[in-house]
Design a protein around this motif. Sequence first.
Motif, short mmCIF file in Angstrom:
data_model
loop_
_atom_site.label_atom_id
_atom_site.label_comp_id
_atom_site.label_asym_id
_atom_site.label_seq_id
_atom_site.Cartn_x
_atom_site.Cartn_y
_atom_site.Cartn_z
N SER A 103 28.36 76.45 47.47
CA SER A 103 29.65 75.84 47.13
C SER A 103 30.81 76.66 47.68
CB SER A 103 29.84 75.76 45.61
OG SER A 103 28.77 75.10 45.04
N HIS A 104 30.61 77.96 47.83
CA HIS A 104 31.73 78.83 48.21
C HIS A 104 31.52 79.57 49.53
CE1 HIS A 104 33.55 78.06 44.36
NE2 HIS A 104 32.37 78.26 43.81
N SER A 162 25.77 97.22 63.66
CA SER A 162 24.98 96.33 62.81
C SER A 162 25.85 95.92 61.65
CB SER A 162 23.75 97.03 62.25
OG SER A 162 22.93 97.43 63.30
N GLU A 163 25.98 94.62 61.45
CA GLU A 163 26.78 94.20 60.31
C GLU A 163 26.37 92.84 59.78
OE1 GLU A 163 30.80 94.55 61.74
OE2 GLU A 163 30.73 92.60 62.69
N ILE A 164 26.67 92.68 58.50
CA ILE A 164 26.43 91.41 57.82
C ILE A 164 27.81 90.86 57.47
CG2 ILE A 164 25.47 90.33 55.76
CD1 ILE A 164 23.50 92.71 55.60
N VAL A 165 28.04 89.62 57.84
CA VAL A 165 29.34 89.01 57.55
C VAL A 165 29.11 87.79 56.65
CG1 VAL A 165 31.37 87.89 58.55
CG2 VAL A 165 30.20 89.72 59.81
N VAL A 166 29.73 87.81 55.50
CA VAL A 166 29.64 86.65 54.61
C VAL A 166 30.98 85.94 54.69
CG1 VAL A 166 29.26 85.88 52.24
CG2 VAL A 166 28.04 87.89 53.11
N ALA A 167 30.98 84.74 55.24
CA ALA A 167 32.25 84.01 55.45
C ALA A 167 32.40 82.95 54.37
CB ALA A 167 32.24 83.38 56.84
N PHE A 168 33.50 83.02 53.64
CA PHE A 168 33.71 82.10 52.53
C PHE A 168 34.40 80.82 52.99
CE2 PHE A 168 33.01 86.18 50.67
CZ PHE A 168 32.27 85.90 49.53
N SER A 214 54.73 76.93 59.57
CA SER A 214 55.37 78.15 60.09
C SER A 214 54.77 79.43 59.47
CB SER A 214 56.87 78.12 59.81
OG SER A 214 57.05 78.05 58.41
N ALA A 215 54.04 79.28 58.36
CA ALA A 215 53.42 80.46 57.73
C ALA A 215 52.24 80.97 58.54
CB ALA A 215 52.96 80.13 56.32
N GLY A 216 51.79 80.16 59.47
CA GLY A 216 50.62 80.57 60.27
C GLY A 216 49.35 80.06 59.63
N PRO A 217 48.25 80.15 60.37
CA PRO A 217 47.01 79.56 59.88
C PRO A 217 46.42 80.36 58.72
CG PRO A 217 46.64 80.72 61.94
CD PRO A 217 48.11 80.81 61.66
N LEU A 218 45.73 79.67 57.85
CA LEU A 218 44.95 80.32 56.79
C LEU A 218 43.62 80.73 57.40
CD1 LEU A 218 45.52 77.92 53.80
CD2 LEU A 218 45.69 80.41 53.68
N ALA A 219 43.21 81.94 57.14
CA ALA A 219 41.91 82.35 57.68
C ALA A 219 40.90 82.45 56.54
CB ALA A 219 42.06 83.69 58.39
N GLN A 220 39.63 82.46 56.93
CA GLN A 220 38.56 82.58 55.92
C GLN A 220 38.57 83.97 55.28
OE1 GLN A 220 35.06 82.06 58.32
NE2 GLN A 220 34.57 80.11 57.37
N ASN A 221 38.23 84.05 54.01
CA ASN A 221 37.87 85.36 53.44
C ASN A 221 36.52 85.74 54.01
OD1 ASN A 221 39.22 84.14 50.44
ND2 ASN A 221 40.04 85.88 51.55
N LYS A 252 34.23 95.83 54.11
CA LYS A 252 35.59 95.30 54.27
C LYS A 252 35.65 93.92 53.67
CE LYS A 252 37.10 97.27 58.62
NZ LYS A 252 37.30 97.01 60.03
N LEU A 253 36.72 93.67 52.97
CA LEU A 253 36.92 92.32 52.46
C LEU A 253 38.21 91.79 53.08
CD1 LEU A 253 36.04 90.07 50.54
CD2 LEU A 253 37.31 91.23 48.73
N TRP A 254 38.07 90.82 53.97
CA TRP A 254 39.25 90.27 54.65
C TRP A 254 39.97 89.28 53.73
CZ3 TRP A 254 41.22 91.68 59.39
CH2 TRP A 254 40.43 92.56 60.13
N LEU A 255 41.25 89.55 53.51
CA LEU A 255 42.05 88.74 52.59
C LEU A 255 43.29 88.20 53.31
CD1 LEU A 255 42.15 91.27 49.61
CD2 LEU A 255 40.71 89.23 49.79
N THR A 256 43.84 87.15 52.76
CA THR A 256 45.11 86.66 53.27
C THR A 256 46.22 87.20 52.37
OG1 THR A 256 44.08 84.68 54.11
CG2 THR A 256 46.46 84.57 53.74
N ILE A 257 47.24 87.79 53.00
CA ILE A 257 48.38 88.29 52.22
C ILE A 257 49.68 87.82 52.90
CG2 ILE A 257 47.25 90.38 51.36
CD1 ILE A 257 49.20 91.64 53.70
N LYS A 258 50.79 88.11 52.25
CA LYS A 258 52.08 87.82 52.89
C LYS A 258 52.41 88.95 53.83
CE LYS A 258 56.99 87.57 52.04
NZ LYS A 258 57.21 88.69 52.96
#
Length: 482
Positions: A198-199, A339-345, A356-363, A376-382
């Motif tokens: 689901s996520h 070597s890395e594991i990436v979990v894309a939400f 104009s805010a720009g694209p939303l990217a995946q966590n 690393k946890l990739w987040l969207t911020i201002k």
Amino acid sequence: QKVDTFDLVIFGGTGDLALRKLLPALFHRYVDGQIPAGSRIIGVAREPLDDAGYRAQLSESLAGNGADPAKVDTFLQQVFYRPLDARKDEGWDAFAALIGEQPEHIRVFYLSTSPELFEDICRRLGQYGLNGGHSRVVLEKPIGRDLASANRINDAVGKVFAESQTYRIDHYLGKETVQNLLALRFGNALFEPLWNASHIDHVQITVAETLGLGRRAGYYDRAGALRDMVQNHLLQLLCMVAMEPPASLTPDAVRDEKLKVLRSLKRIDESNASQLTVRGQYRAGVAEGQSVPGYPDELNGTKSDTETFVALKAEIENWRWAGVPFYLRTGKRLPERVSEIVVAFKPVPHSIFDASAGPLAQNRLVLRLQPDEGVKLWLTIKDPGPGGLRLRHVPLDMSFAEAFGVAQPDAYERLLLDVVRGNPTLFMRRDEVEAAWRWADPILAAWAASGEAPRPYASGSWGPSASVALIERDGRTWHEDS
Ligand code: BG6
């Protein structure tokens, strides 16, 4: 944690793995005071060396790694060598007598040889009664080259050693970040509710190497990347990401859950292999700033259809993961060792932001196994500042080196002592190996039936362009950590 006094015998004691990994790992444990006095490390191989000759070889390879010479000298007093040919009678009496000198020691027989010798070695160990209750056997991967040969080997070993004495090593399970995955998933309330179809949009597992064939042509050309890396290391990583929470960390609780994942893998065979898999073979190019020859040149022009690169799309057919692709890729002579594991939400369900805010990217949660271990946890911020609401994608970044300031122990350090302690949690049970081959065999058969050669790629590139197409066809891209 206390370790009992032990004898650790390395069959294949002059081989690449023993010299590059096993003995340095034991040395590090020695420096940390984890090798009890009186324990013996015994190298065994066909070369006619004596203890002094073997110690001289080791001393050179350990010194090459910058070890303290005084410590190397004292460590080597616990190291011995016996010349032995698994297929001949000669030498076995003396070897058995040497082991028999210390009847109380835990005995570990590490078979770091070609799997073809496992049966002969185990038979001898049995004949000499060296398979008693405090003996353990460690089998290096890959176990066999398909399900049938794995079964033959496991049957032969099983005649001499009980399953509880058999440690099938997959050194990826000994890597700190892989174990950390257990802590992250099951020690935090944060992730588990999101850890499902689901996520989660998809998962990527990349194991990229810059090295080429090296001295291992004899083994590697018969194996190839699917048998050498995917059937074991990458599938084990996939299991750690995908398994259900085990009831405890007892060996069978963990291994039961991994087995269920392996048994749920969607079959890839002649009907779909051309869409779901890409195989490649490196050609000349530039690796780490050096011009390097191609795979065929390294085989002196012998024609070979062995793959040195694989990318594939795996799926797990169960409730948790239905429809979530697991993209796996591994190869030699790629641009960097990583070597890395990436979990894309999955994306947020609705965006409240202006264009104009720009694209939303995946966590994305990125677990870096090597070289610089971290999470690393990739987040969207201002984007900070007065210039309106613009979105920016940044990581919460935890580097192990910075956070803890200590070098991560090599995977073998942990695993070798787990064998001595008698803890098989991080080793593969026989049924896991079988399930992994049951999935790999039809892929190998499909490739053989297609008659297609692996696609060439330049050394220093990310593999054949078809591997990019494999993921882009689904509207996704391989993760770039920036
Ligand atoms: C081994 C493979 O199991 O793993 C090698 O046989 C590979 O081909 C190696 O190079 C990679 O291990 P690591 O720990 O260096 O990533």
